[in-house]
Design an enzyme around this catalytic site. Structure first.
Site, mmCIF file in Angstrom:
data_model
loop_
_atom_site.group_PDB
_atom_site.id
_atom_site.type_symbol
_atom_site.label_atom_id
_atom_site.label_comp_id
_atom_site.label_asym_id
_atom_site.label_seq_id
_atom_site.Cartn_x
_atom_site.Cartn_y
_atom_site.Cartn_z
ATOM 1 N N CYS A 12 -7.376 34.865 -2.489
ATOM 2 C CA CYS A 12 -6.575 36.075 -2.241
ATOM 3 C C CYS A 12 -5.152 35.618 -1.960
ATOM 4 O O CYS A 12 -4.756 34.544 -2.438
ATOM 5 C CB CYS A 12 -7.172 36.916 -1.108
ATOM 6 S SG CYS A 12 -7.243 36.087 0.492
ATOM 7 N N ASN A 15 -5.461 34.047 2.428
ATOM 8 C CA ASN A 15 -6.699 33.314 2.775
ATOM 9 C C ASN A 15 -7.098 33.515 4.242
ATOM 10 O O ASN A 15 -7.667 32.628 4.868
ATOM 11 C CB ASN A 15 -6.578 31.810 2.427
ATOM 12 C CG ASN A 15 -7.893 31.037 2.465
ATOM 13 O OD1 ASN A 15 -7.910 29.867 2.832
ATOM 14 N ND2 ASN A 15 -8.988 31.657 2.106
ATOM 15 N N CYS A 17 -7.967 37.162 5.188
ATOM 16 C CA CYS A 17 -8.717 38.426 5.230
ATOM 17 C C CYS A 17 -9.827 38.473 4.168
ATOM 18 O O CYS A 17 -11.013 38.371 4.493
ATOM 19 C CB CYS A 17 -7.795 39.622 5.046
ATOM 20 S SG CYS A 17 -6.580 39.820 6.364
ATOM 21 N N ARG A 18 -9.434 38.617 2.903
ATOM 22 C CA ARG A 18 -10.433 38.899 1.866
ATOM 23 C C ARG A 18 -11.200 37.679 1.382
ATOM 24 O O ARG A 18 -12.427 37.713 1.278
ATOM 25 C CB ARG A 18 -9.754 39.568 0.660
ATOM 26 C CG ARG A 18 -9.209 40.940 0.966
ATOM 27 C CD ARG A 18 -8.253 41.411 -0.113
ATOM 28 N NE ARG A 18 -7.017 40.630 -0.116
ATOM 29 C CZ ARG A 18 -6.050 40.725 -1.030
ATOM 30 N NH1 ARG A 18 -6.195 41.567 -2.026
ATOM 31 N NH2 ARG A 18 -4.956 39.996 -0.945
ATOM 32 N N SER A 19 -10.494 36.592 1.043
ATOM 33 C CA SER A 19 -11.233 35.472 0.427
ATOM 34 C C SER A 19 -12.135 34.713 1.392
ATOM 35 O O SER A 19 -13.222 34.291 0.980
ATOM 36 C CB SER A 19 -10.305 34.542 -0.364
ATOM 37 O OG SER A 19 -9.335 33.943 0.435
ATOM 38 N N ASP A 130 -5.785 44.573 -0.540
ATOM 39 C CA ASP A 130 -5.285 43.878 0.645
ATOM 40 C C ASP A 130 -5.444 44.785 1.871
ATOM 41 O O ASP A 130 -4.851 45.865 1.916
ATOM 42 C CB ASP A 130 -3.800 43.558 0.395
ATOM 43 C CG ASP A 130 -3.187 42.747 1.503
ATOM 44 O OD1 ASP A 130 -3.793 42.649 2.584
ATOM 45 O OD2 ASP A 130 -2.083 42.224 1.277
HETATM 46 P P1 4NP Z 1 -5.495 38.332 2.462
HETATM 47 O O1 4NP Z 1 -4.602 39.327 3.360
HETATM 48 O O2 4NP Z 1 -4.676 38.037 1.235
HETATM 49 O O3 4NP Z 1 -6.695 39.148 2.160
HETATM 50 O O4 4NP Z 1 -5.758 37.119 3.328
HETATM 51 C C1 4NP Z 1 -3.293 39.059 3.742
HETATM 52 C C2 4NP Z 1 -3.041 38.298 4.843
HETATM 53 C C3 4NP Z 1 -1.728 38.065 5.235
HETATM 54 C C4 4NP Z 1 -0.691 38.589 4.504
HETATM 55 C C5 4NP Z 1 -0.952 39.337 3.380
HETATM 56 C C6 4NP Z 1 -2.254 39.573 2.988
HETATM 57 N N1 4NP Z 1 0.666 38.367 4.921
HETATM 58 O O5 4NP Z 1 1.556 38.935 4.304
HETATM 59 O O6 4NP Z 1 0.885 37.609 5.876
#
Ligand code: 4NP
Length: 160
Positions: A12, A15, A17-19, A130
């Site tokens: 994602c 790294n 939240c989703r992955s 996201d």
């Molecule tokens: P992820 O979510 O891609 O599912 O881990 C996010 C975590 C942090 C951020 C964006 C998306 N950020 O902008 O810090």
């Protein structure tokens, strides 16, 4: 059936939240459904490195725990080696796919795909959105998508 055990990496943006949730849920589903012998390695990483070394977002961990899935990971950014190490790199959204395809060394092994291409329930959106700036509902919805996509991957790849 696939002869060699396969390696799967989930990707994602951050790294956190989703992955890492996809890594934990996929591992859980593969184990509980009796297919761990068909897997060599499962890991996750992000296209961005802002959260390197961090544990999963507490909302991802809470959602996993609530659903009986254990989760443990330290965030890292994708590397060129990942394209040789993994047979499949499964991305959560189209931006992740596009970024991965730009980094992908020519002739590398990994098939880069949107994880949602493996969905079984056609009513579910293919994109795992996201959830970072949203509420905890988003994390539970992501979880349900990831369970469905994991079962689809088992059916279409591990059992094919
Ligand atoms: P992820 O979510 O891609 O599912 O881990 C996010 C975590 C942090 C951020 C964006 C998306 N950020 O902008 O810090």
């Amino acid at each position: 059936m696939s002869k060699e055990p396969i390696s799967v990496g989930f990707c994602c943006l951050g790294n956190i939240c989703r992955s890492p949730m996809a890594e934990a849920v996929f591992r859980h589903v593969v184990k509980t459904e009796g297919h761990i012998d068909k897997i060599k390695e499962i890991d996750s990483f992000g296209t961005g490195g802002w959260h390197e070394g961090e544990s999963p977002d507490r909302r991802s961990s809470a959602t996993c725990r609530k659903n009986g899935v254990s989760i443990s990971h330290k965030a890292r950014k994708v590397t060129k080696d990942d394209f040789e190490r993994f047979d499949y790199i499964l991305a959560m959204d189209e931006m992740n796919v596009n970024n991965l395809m730009q980094m992908r060394p020519k002739n590398s092994k990994a098939k880069v795909m949107l994880f949602g291409e493996f969905r079984r329930d056609q009513k579910l959106p293919k994109v795992v959105e996201d959830p970072y700036y949203g509420g905890s509902d988003g994390f539970q919805f992501n979880f349900e998508q990831i369970v469905d996509f994991s079962r689809g991957f088992i059916e279409k790849v591990l059992l094919a």
